[in-house]
Design a protein around this motif. Structure first.
Motif, PDB file in Angstrom:
ATOM      1  N   PHE A   1       0.856  -0.785  -0.173  1.00 34.83           N
ATOM      2  CA  PHE A   1       0.294  -0.079   0.153  1.00 34.83           C
ATOM      3  C   PHE A   1       1.179   1.594  -0.196  1.00 34.83           C
ATOM      4  N   ASN A   2       0.531   2.052  -0.707  1.00 33.72           N
ATOM      5  CA  ASN A   2       1.818   3.184  -0.889  1.00 33.72           C
ATOM      6  C   ASN A   2       2.996   2.847  -1.082  1.00 33.72           C
TER       7      ASN A   2
ATOM      8  N   LYS B   1       4.743   0.621   0.481  1.00 34.28           N
ATOM      9  CA  LYS B   1       4.954   0.326   1.973  1.00 34.28           C
ATOM     10  C   LYS B   1       4.125  -1.778   1.687  1.00 34.28           C
TER      11      LYS B   1
ATOM     12  N   VAL C   1       3.062  -4.951   3.136  1.00 30.19           N
ATOM     13  CA  VAL C   1       2.551  -5.487   4.031  1.00 30.19           C
ATOM     14  C   VAL C   1       2.253  -6.702   3.878  1.00 30.19           C
TER      15      VAL C   1
ATOM     16  N   PRO D   1       0.063 -10.119  14.974  1.00 29.15           N
ATOM     17  CA  PRO D   1      -0.078  -9.200  15.394  1.00 29.15           C
ATOM     18  C   PRO D   1      -0.595  -8.058  14.803  1.00 29.15           C
ATOM     19  N   SER D   2      -1.262  -7.103  15.024  1.00 26.90           N
ATOM     20  CA  SER D   2      -2.073  -6.212  14.599  1.00 26.90           C
ATOM     21  C   SER D   2      -0.922  -5.928  13.667  1.00 26.90           C
ATOM     22  N   GLY D   3      -0.879  -6.006  12.839  1.00 29.63           N
ATOM     23  CA  GLY D   3      -0.831  -4.536  11.257  1.00 29.63           C
ATOM     24  C   GLY D   3       0.639  -5.545   9.922  1.00 29.63           C
ATOM     25  N   SER D   4       0.024  -7.041  10.322  1.00 27.63           N
ATOM     26  CA  SER D   4       0.538  -8.059  10.398  1.00 27.63           C
ATOM     27  C   SER D   4      -0.020  -8.529   8.538  1.00 27.63           C
ATOM     28  N   GLY D   5      -0.795  -8.181   8.372  1.00 28.70           N
ATOM     29  CA  GLY D   5      -1.033  -8.397   6.832  1.00 28.70           C
ATOM     30  C   GLY D   5      -2.817 -10.146   6.893  1.00 28.70           C
ATOM     31  N   LYS D   6      -3.227  -9.523   8.089  1.00 36.60           N
ATOM     32  CA  LYS D   6      -3.922 -10.731   8.202  1.00 36.60           C
ATOM     33  C   LYS D   6      -5.595 -10.866   7.511  1.00 36.60           C
ATOM     34  N   THR D   7      -5.943  -9.068   7.962  1.00 36.26           N
ATOM     35  CA  THR D   7      -7.193  -9.449   6.684  1.00 36.26           C
ATOM     36  C   THR D   7      -7.129  -8.795   5.728  1.00 36.26           C
ATOM     37  N   THR D   8      -6.092  -8.324   5.081  1.00 34.62           N
ATOM     38  CA  THR D   8      -5.286  -8.051   3.909  1.00 34.62           C
ATOM     39  C   THR D   8      -5.258  -9.557   3.203  1.00 34.62           C
TER      40      THR D   8
ATOM     41  N   GLU E   1     -11.845 -12.254  11.749  1.00 27.20           N
ATOM     42  CA  GLU E   1     -12.234 -12.038  12.886  1.00 27.20           C
ATOM     43  C   GLU E   1     -13.569 -11.848  13.302  1.00 27.20           C
TER      44      GLU E   1
HETATM   45  P1  ADP Z   1      -4.389  -7.364  10.330  1.00 26.12           P
HETATM   46  O1  ADP Z   1      -4.986  -7.403  10.091  1.00 26.12           O
HETATM   47  O2  ADP Z   1      -3.010  -8.235  10.793  1.00 26.12           O
HETATM   48  O3  ADP Z   1      -4.004  -6.302  11.505  1.00 26.12           O
HETATM   49  P2  ADP Z   1      -4.193  -5.620   7.994  1.00 26.12           P
HETATM   50  O4  ADP Z   1      -3.916  -6.338   7.184  1.00 26.12           O
HETATM   51  O5  ADP Z   1      -4.954  -5.117   8.279  1.00 26.12           O
HETATM   52  O6  ADP Z   1      -2.998  -6.343   9.308  1.00 26.12           O
HETATM   53  O7  ADP Z   1      -3.425  -4.602   7.364  1.00 26.12           O
HETATM   54  C1  ADP Z   1      -1.507  -4.387   7.216  1.00 26.12           C
HETATM   55  C2  ADP Z   1      -0.954  -3.622   7.078  1.00 26.12           C
HETATM   56  O8  ADP Z   1      -1.835  -3.121   5.740  1.00 26.12           O
HETATM   57  C3  ADP Z   1      -0.526  -2.344   8.093  1.00 26.12           C
HETATM   58  O9  ADP Z   1       0.157  -1.686   8.295  1.00 26.12           O
HETATM   59  C4  ADP Z   1      -2.059  -1.229   7.625  1.00 26.12           C
HETATM   60  O10 ADP Z   1      -1.985  -0.207   8.594  1.00 26.12           O
HETATM   61  C5  ADP Z   1      -2.268  -1.465   5.564  1.00 26.12           C
HETATM   62  N1  ADP Z   1      -3.348  -1.364   5.113  1.00 26.12           N
HETATM   63  C6  ADP Z   1      -4.220  -2.338   4.856  1.00 26.12           C
HETATM   64  N2  ADP Z   1      -5.410  -1.584   3.963  1.00 26.12           N
HETATM   65  C7  ADP Z   1      -4.722  -0.380   3.573  1.00 26.12           C
HETATM   66  C8  ADP Z   1      -5.235   0.774   3.589  1.00 26.12           C
HETATM   67  N3  ADP Z   1      -6.733   0.306   2.712  1.00 26.12           N
HETATM   68  N4  ADP Z   1      -4.722   0.872   2.739  1.00 26.12           N
HETATM   69  C9  ADP Z   1      -3.353   1.496   2.879  1.00 26.12           C
HETATM   70  N5  ADP Z   1      -3.009   0.791   4.282  1.00 26.12           N
HETATM   71  C10 ADP Z   1      -3.117   0.084   4.252  1.00 26.12           C
END
Ligand code: ADP
Length: 268
Positions: free
Chosen positions: A34-35, A37, A39, A58-65, A190
């Motif tokens: 993303f931008n 960075k 993930v 951990p939060s931010g590790s990319g699970k949801t993405t 989640e």
């Molecule tokens: P998790 O589910 O493990 O908490 P996420 O998949 O939500 O992690 O997020 C992984 C990383 O991607 C985080 O740093 C988050 O800020 C970033 N991120 C997720 N979605 C977006 C988006 N739409 N635009 C920019 N950054 C994003």
């Protein structure tokens, strides 16, 4: 002569599938930034039919993405997903590409925030998507919807609207709505994190029941006890990578400091 025409016994002609069953879902080389960075980095994951896999980290590790990418809600920069042995979605593919449209109904998704249609009753919520896709006769679908509501313990609420239900009840309806589509795999993002603490267990119990029934599931969760109790495999992610992919028993044996530190953090 007659004997020569008999087919060879099956045991000699058929390979054993137990060691190399075909995956029902296969993620290959998924990457995402993303931008600028990164993930997700080169994610590979193979899901066998009937397997229950929890994704933790951990939060931010990319699970949801990751889980959103599997069903096309998020685009990928690199990689591909195969569903039921066929191409499903790949980097650079348009959302309306044919393989995706042909198979998307086979992939169920349960969201954090339930996402029920607020102006439809519980039963209407279940019947809407199957009707759109013309999956069944109305009568069959009606019966199946009632059966699914019964399975999640929500049959008596069939004529209510979402706002008349607790969060836990809404999530159970959302699970039933997914099951009505007869998905090959159900993805959970989640599923209990938006619930009041006293409502968590009723949803986990429903998911556990589905696991016992052999439904293939990929579950992003922060519920560690639950993940270790019901999963065939636990996938631990950190900084966009799969760091560990093993059975709960193997993970307990490994005593890997990263995962144990994470679980300790979750417990405090
Ligand atoms: P998790 O589910 O493990 O908490 P996420 O998949 O939500 O992690 O997020 C992984 C990383 O991607 C985080 O740093 C988050 O800020 C970033 N991120 C997720 N979605 C977006 C988006 N739409 N635009 C920019 N950054 C994003």
């Amino acid at each position: 002569q007659a004997r020569a025409r008999l087919p060879a016994p099956q045991v000699q002609t058929r390979k054993s599938h137990s060691a190399s069953a075909k995956p029902i879902l296969q993620l290959t080389g998924l990457s995402k930034a993303f931008n600028g960075k990164t993930v997700l980095r080169d994610i590979n994951l193979s899901v066998q039919p009937g397997e229950v896999i929890s994704i933790i980290g951990p939060s931010g590790s990319g699970k949801t993405t990751l889980i959103r990418m599997v069903n096309g809600l998020e685009t990928m920069d690199q990689g591909s997903v195969e569903l039921l042995g066929q191409e499903f979605i790949r980097a650079g593919q348009r959302e309306n590409a044919l393989p995706y449209r042909a198979q998307i109904t086979r992939l169920g998704m349960v969201f954090q925030g339930f996402n029920l249609f607020p102006h439809k009753t519980v039963l209407e919520n279940l019947m809407l998507a199957p009707r759109l896709h013309n999956l069944d006769s109305r009568e069959d679908l009606h019966q199946r919807s009632l059966a699914m509501l019964d399975k999640v313990g929500m049959l008596e609420h069939a004529t209510k609207y979402p706002h008349q239900l607790s969060g836990g009840q809404q999530q159970r309806v959302a699970i039933a709505r997914t099951l009505v589509m007869k998905p090959a795999v159900v993805l959970f993002d989640e599923p209990t994190s938006a619930l009041d603490p006293e409502r968590v267990s009723e949803v986990l119990q429903v998911i556990e029941k589905l696991a016992e029934e052999g439904i293939t599931m990929l579950i992003v969760t922060h519920e560690m006890k639950f993940a270790f109790a019901i999963s065939d495999r636990v996938v631990f992610m950190e900084q966009g990578r799969i760091e560990i992919d093993a059975s709960p028993a193997e993970i307990r044996q490994m005593r890997d400091h990263r995962i144990f530190r994470f679980i300790d953090d979750m417990a405090t």
